[in-house]
Design a protein around this motif. Structure first.
Motif, mmCIF file in Angstrom:
data_model
loop_
_atom_site.group_PDB
_atom_site.id
_atom_site.type_symbol
_atom_site.label_atom_id
_atom_site.label_comp_id
_atom_site.label_asym_id
_atom_site.label_seq_id
_atom_site.Cartn_x
_atom_site.Cartn_y
_atom_site.Cartn_z
ATOM 1 N N GLU A 168 24.368 -24.662 9.927
ATOM 2 C CA GLU A 168 24.339 -25.947 10.628
ATOM 3 C C GLU A 168 24.314 -27.106 9.625
ATOM 4 O O GLU A 168 25.056 -28.076 9.768
ATOM 5 C CB GLU A 168 23.118 -26.010 11.553
ATOM 6 N N SER A 169 23.477 -26.991 8.602
ATOM 7 C CA SER A 169 23.370 -28.055 7.593
ATOM 8 C C SER A 169 24.686 -28.265 6.857
ATOM 9 O O SER A 169 25.126 -29.403 6.661
ATOM 10 C CB SER A 169 22.270 -27.711 6.580
ATOM 11 N N SER A 170 25.319 -27.173 6.450
ATOM 12 C CA SER A 170 26.570 -27.300 5.695
ATOM 13 C C SER A 170 27.681 -27.882 6.563
ATOM 14 O O SER A 170 28.508 -28.658 6.086
ATOM 15 C CB SER A 170 26.986 -25.942 5.115
ATOM 16 N N GLN A 171 27.689 -27.520 7.841
ATOM 17 C CA GLN A 171 28.700 -28.088 8.735
ATOM 18 C C GLN A 171 28.508 -29.588 8.896
ATOM 19 O O GLN A 171 29.481 -30.342 8.918
ATOM 20 C CB GLN A 171 28.639 -27.416 10.107
ATOM 21 N N ILE A 172 27.271 -30.019 8.991
ATOM 22 C CA ILE A 172 26.991 -31.452 9.107
ATOM 23 C C ILE A 172 27.452 -32.180 7.850
ATOM 24 O O ILE A 172 28.002 -33.275 7.926
ATOM 25 C CB ILE A 172 25.497 -31.689 9.418
ATOM 26 N N ILE A 173 27.282 -31.554 6.698
ATOM 27 C CA ILE A 173 27.758 -32.144 5.439
ATOM 28 C C ILE A 173 29.278 -32.317 5.478
ATOM 29 O O ILE A 173 29.808 -33.383 5.158
ATOM 30 C CB ILE A 173 27.334 -31.280 4.226
ATOM 31 N N VAL A 174 30.000 -31.258 5.881
ATOM 32 C CA VAL A 174 31.466 -31.325 5.933
ATOM 33 C C VAL A 174 31.910 -32.386 6.932
ATOM 34 O O VAL A 174 32.798 -33.202 6.643
ATOM 35 C CB VAL A 174 32.071 -29.947 6.288
ATOM 36 N N VAL A 175 31.295 -32.408 8.108
ATOM 37 C CA VAL A 175 31.641 -33.396 9.132
ATOM 38 C C VAL A 175 31.402 -34.811 8.611
ATOM 39 O O VAL A 175 32.233 -35.706 8.799
ATOM 40 C CB VAL A 175 30.842 -33.133 10.437
ATOM 41 N N PHE A 176 30.289 -35.025 7.933
ATOM 42 C CA PHE A 176 29.964 -36.336 7.381
ATOM 43 C C PHE A 176 31.019 -36.774 6.366
ATOM 44 O O PHE A 176 31.476 -37.916 6.380
ATOM 45 C CB PHE A 176 28.563 -36.306 6.754
ATOM 46 N N VAL A 177 31.444 -35.852 5.501
ATOM 47 C CA VAL A 177 32.475 -36.167 4.506
ATOM 48 C C VAL A 177 33.798 -36.516 5.197
ATOM 49 O O VAL A 177 34.476 -37.489 4.821
ATOM 50 C CB VAL A 177 32.658 -34.994 3.507
ATOM 51 N N VAL A 178 34.172 -35.752 6.213
ATOM 52 C CA VAL A 178 35.417 -36.032 6.944
ATOM 53 C C VAL A 178 35.333 -37.392 7.639
ATOM 54 O O VAL A 178 36.295 -38.168 7.626
ATOM 55 C CB VAL A 178 35.735 -34.909 7.960
ATOM 56 N N LEU A 179 34.177 -37.709 8.223
ATOM 57 C CA LEU A 179 34.006 -39.007 8.889
ATOM 58 C C LEU A 179 34.092 -40.164 7.896
ATOM 59 O O LEU A 179 34.686 -41.200 8.195
ATOM 60 C CB LEU A 179 32.677 -39.050 9.645
ATOM 61 N N ILE A 180 33.514 -39.990 6.713
ATOM 62 C CA ILE A 180 33.599 -41.029 5.678
ATOM 63 C C ILE A 180 35.051 -41.217 5.235
ATOM 64 O O ILE A 180 35.547 -42.341 5.140
ATOM 65 C CB ILE A 180 32.702 -40.692 4.464
ATOM 66 N N LEU A 181 35.740 -40.110 4.990
ATOM 67 C CA LEU A 181 37.146 -40.174 4.592
ATOM 68 C C LEU A 181 37.976 -40.837 5.692
ATOM 69 O O LEU A 181 38.825 -41.696 5.407
ATOM 70 C CB LEU A 181 37.674 -38.768 4.295
ATOM 71 N N SER A 182 37.720 -40.490 6.939
ATOM 72 C CA SER A 182 38.427 -41.099 8.073
ATOM 73 C C SER A 182 38.181 -42.604 8.124
ATOM 74 O O SER A 182 39.110 -43.385 8.329
ATOM 75 C CB SER A 182 37.978 -40.472 9.393
ATOM 76 N N TYR A 183 36.942 -42.985 7.917
ATOM 77 C CA TYR A 183 36.593 -44.413 7.930
ATOM 78 C C TYR A 183 37.330 -45.167 6.823
ATOM 79 O O TYR A 183 37.912 -46.227 7.054
ATOM 80 C CB TYR A 183 35.079 -44.583 7.770
ATOM 81 N N ILE A 184 37.350 -44.595 5.623
ATOM 82 C CA ILE A 184 38.021 -45.236 4.489
ATOM 83 C C ILE A 184 39.515 -45.385 4.762
ATOM 84 O O ILE A 184 40.094 -46.458 4.575
ATOM 85 C CB ILE A 184 37.776 -44.441 3.184
ATOM 86 N N VAL A 185 40.150 -44.302 5.222
ATOM 87 C CA VAL A 185 41.596 -44.325 5.467
ATOM 88 C C VAL A 185 41.949 -45.300 6.588
ATOM 89 O O VAL A 185 42.927 -46.042 6.488
ATOM 90 C CB VAL A 185 42.105 -42.892 5.784
#
Length: 197
Positions: free
Chosen positions: A145-162
């Protein structure tokens, strides 16, 4: 307490493993249509995956379900493909009225399939009775669960930047990333050993 960290870390590494990128691909496909404001929905989907994964491991540990590894290895990229194709058809549409049931079911199913794929390894690292594996299983699930939240957070940050700095629309970003996921996952399906029977 140190035993907790052992199984928690195994759960973390299970997802955050560069060689096991199928999990990350699924999380990318699951996350790209969303933004930070959708955090409750994303957390629910991630938790559904963890529930499915843990349920499959639990059923496997107690010998309730056994499935051929080559079938599981085939179904994993299929579930990723389904989510990515679903994104292609729903990109740019409002998700406020969209039911979580379709993606939620696929996410739960992917969790079950992925859990079955990991079950042989999980049983091999744990000795003893099935009951003695319950605590390590929950510690492992917490790591997942923790690692998935990390991956999701990174994808959301990348999405926000793009979307903010490079002015991609949410629809275009979803289409590009879902197409990327499809492009990576199709060879996994075509090259699967299931076709060599």
């Amino acid at each position: 307490m140190s035993e907790f960290w052992i199984y928690y870390e195994i759960g973390l590494r299970h997802v955050l493993n560069i060689r096991a990128y199928d999990h990350v691909l699924f999380l990318i496909a699951l996350t790209v249509p969303h933004a930070f404001k959708d955090w409750k929905r994303i957390l629910l989907l991630v938790s559904l995956f963890t529930i499915g994964h843990t349920l499959a491991l639990l059923l496997s540990v107690f010998g309730v379900i056994v499935i051929k590894v080559n079938l599981v290895e085939f179904l994993i990229p299929i579930t990723i493909l389904i989510v990515a194709i679903f994104n292609l058809f729903t990109a740019g549409k409002s998700s406020k009225h969209e039911s979580i049931s379709i993606v939620g079911f696929i996410t739960l199913f992917f969790g079950i399939i992925h859990g079955l794929g990991f079950s042989n390894y999980f049983k091999s690292i744990l000795g003893g009775s099935p009951q003695s594996k319950l605590l390590p299983l929950s510690e492992f699930a917490l790591g997942i669960e923790s690692s998935q939240i990390i991956v999701v957070f990174v994808v959301l940050i990348l999405s926000y930047i793009v979307q903010t700095f490079f002015r991609f629309s949410k629809r275009d970003w979803t289409l590009v990333m879902s197409s990327f996921v499809i492009g990576v996952v199709l060879p996994m399906i075509v090259e699967n050993e299931i076709w060599n029977r």
